[in-house]
Design an enzyme around this catalytic site. Structure first.
Site, PDB file in Angstrom:
ATOM      1  N   GLY A   1      -3.657 -38.343 -45.184  1.00 48.03           N
ATOM      2  CA  GLY A   1      -2.356 -37.782 -44.334  1.00 48.03           C
ATOM      3  C   GLY A   1      -1.956 -36.550 -44.883  1.00 48.03           C
ATOM      4  O   GLY A   1      -2.879 -36.067 -45.433  1.00 48.03           O
ATOM      5  N   ASN A   2      -0.573 -36.139 -44.605  1.00 51.66           N
ATOM      6  CA  ASN A   2      -0.431 -35.069 -45.244  1.00 51.66           C
ATOM      7  C   ASN A   2       0.958 -34.825 -45.802  1.00 51.66           C
ATOM      8  O   ASN A   2       1.599 -35.933 -45.561  1.00 51.66           O
ATOM      9  CB  ASN A   2      -0.683 -33.702 -44.153  1.00 51.66           C
ATOM     10  CG  ASN A   2       0.032 -33.890 -42.777  1.00 51.66           C
ATOM     11  OD1 ASN A   2       1.279 -34.102 -42.706  1.00 51.66           O
ATOM     12  ND2 ASN A   2      -0.606 -34.077 -41.993  1.00 51.66           N
ATOM     13  N   TYR A   3       1.338 -33.828 -46.168  1.00 52.82           N
ATOM     14  CA  TYR A   3       2.849 -33.825 -46.833  1.00 52.82           C
ATOM     15  C   TYR A   3       4.027 -33.906 -45.976  1.00 52.82           C
ATOM     16  O   TYR A   3       5.202 -33.485 -46.511  1.00 52.82           O
ATOM     17  CB  TYR A   3       2.841 -32.651 -47.884  1.00 52.82           C
ATOM     18  CG  TYR A   3       2.255 -32.981 -48.982  1.00 52.82           C
ATOM     19  CD1 TYR A   3       2.268 -34.027 -49.793  1.00 52.82           C
ATOM     20  CD2 TYR A   3       1.150 -32.103 -49.474  1.00 52.82           C
ATOM     21  CE1 TYR A   3       1.562 -34.258 -50.978  1.00 52.82           C
ATOM     22  CE2 TYR A   3       0.503 -32.246 -50.481  1.00 52.82           C
ATOM     23  CZ  TYR A   3       0.500 -33.386 -51.478  1.00 52.82           C
ATOM     24  OH  TYR A   3      -0.277 -33.714 -52.600  1.00 52.82           O
TER      25      TYR A   3
END
Ligand code: CTP
Length: 399
Positions: A208-210
């Site tokens: 995923g990412n932030y």
């Protein structure tokens, strides 16, 4: 702008309650019809006689009128109102609003409100800064309420700091801006993508990412408040929205976001692509949890996801608009211009991770907008809602 608008002014027990009289008078002078709802503590600071003389209406405070038993319907007030402003709002009232503690007429009116609610806090600087107050204000924002931040200055406690209720003329300005912007997207249908995507590795893991989704959600809200019908395709996020003009479709992966976006884009006037879509996904999804093998490296093979923006850019009809984002760490302008062209966007919003307060998970953002001619407009650091309205302002010029 305010002529004929029905405004409920909620007043609570703060020394700033005297300023509410100026607020009520200013709203009436602008042609609004005002109904005051005051808490029992509010009446200790300003008398209902002053307020009813200004509004020409009895002030509502209790559920019943003591002498004849008339019931005051908070439900009717909720339907009557075009806008509710609680000014001053004490820490106690903000806490009750955030937690649904309906122990007075003002809170029941708030809970019955069908119209937007604005809140102008007033309290001592330490009370304002306290994590519980800040958490409650965040909760109110997540309900879609608008917070009119207090100003810094001389407080009743004789201390200096942030907590002073915003001046009545500023509050009126915020309300007027709200009504003036309200309808400029009326009749338009917008598609917005927001948040991260999660690419599954196995039943317990993902890539995923932030991204928090805050920018996309602020855009969805801004568009809906300005009259648009919004379809919000949201990746995994804890954020909540509460606006009848927004239809939310929750997805997890880039593939799911792609499917939904391709279907929904056919029925909209414009798309704003704010999601931080994963560019790659694992080639294989392991049905069972991947186990640790002592001493072995784990090599993951990733394959590209579809580019949603570029795909929509290809099917875009002549009158449809498409806006993208570019979050860059270096060569911002050059990369943004390349993306604008490659994805067939009408303009692109550039934000740089090098700017403090910009990008993922913050409540603020600092953007530049670049159009097809390569013209660039820079905006200062603002909260994401204000940034969203800047983007919509630009957008409207294209429609
Ligand atoms: N975007 C998209 N689908 C993807 C990747 C990106 O719709 N699979 C959109 C984003 O929502 C954003 C724009 O394309 O509006 C640019 O996204 P960004 O991640 O900055 O660009 P990429 O094309 O992925 O390029 P890179 O990651 O190499 O910077």
């Amino acid at each position: 702008m305010l002529r004929g608008k029905h405004i409920v002014v909620g007043i609570t027990g703060s020394i700033a309650a005297y300023k509410a009289a100026y607020l009520v008078r200013a709203l009436i002078k602008k042609g609004a019809e005002v109904q005051v709802v005051i808490t029992p503590a509010g009446k200790e600071f300003i008398t209902p006689v002053t307020l009813s003389a200004l509004t020409g209406k009895p002030v509502v405070s209790e559920f019943f009128t003591a002498n004849d038993g008339t019931w005051h319907s908070h439900v009717d007030l909720g339907l009557w109102s075009d806008l509710m402003i609680i000014a001053p709002a004490t820490a106690a009232t903000i806490g009750k609003m955030a937690n649904g503690i309906a122990d007075n007429m003002l809170i029941t009116t708030y809970l019955s409100m069908k119209s937007p609610v604005f809140v102008a806090p007033a309290m001592d600087l330490d009370m304002y800064a306290h994590p519980s107050t800040q958490k409650n204000l965040e909760t109110l924002k997540s309900f879609g309420n608008h917070i009119i931040e207090p100003a810094s200055g001389f407080l009743a406690s004789k201390l200096e700091g942030k907590g002073r209720m915003e001046e009545p003329d500023k509050i009126v300005e915020v309300i007027e801006t709200y009504f003036s912007k309200k309808e400029d997207l009326a009749g338009k249908k917008m598609l917005i993508t927001a948040g991260p995507t999660y690419e599954k590795l196995d039943p317990v893991r993902y890539i995923g990412n932030y991204s928090s989704g805050k920018m996309g959600f602020a855009l969805a809200e801004a568009c809906a408040e300005r009259g648009a019908e919004v379809i919000l395709i949201a990746g995994p996020t804890q954020l909540q929205l509460n606006h009848p003009g927004i239809k939310r479709i929750d997805v997890e992966s880039a593939d799911q976001m792609y499917e939904q976006a391709m279907t929904e884009f056919q029925h909209v006037d414009a798309g704003i692509l704010c999601a931080a879509v994963a560019d790659y996904k694992p080639e294989v999804y392991a049905d069972e949890k991947i186990k640790r093998k002592e001493g072995d490296e784990l090599v993951l093979k990733l394959v590209p996801n579809k580019d949603i923006a570029a795909s929509l850019g290809k099917i875009k009809r002549e009158k449809q608009l498409l806006v993208g984002f570019a979050l860059e760490t270096h060569n911002g302008e050059k990369n943004a211009k390349l993306k604008l062209e490659k994805k067939n966007l009408d303009f692109i919003v550039l934000n740089s991770l090098q700017d403090e307060g910009a990008g993922f998970r913050t409540d603020t953002n600092k953007i530049s907008i670049i159009n097809k001619k390569g013209e660039r407009t820079d905006f200062p650091l603002k909260n994401k809602k204000a940034v969203a309205n800047d983007i919509v302002d630009t957008f409207i010029k294209f429609m």
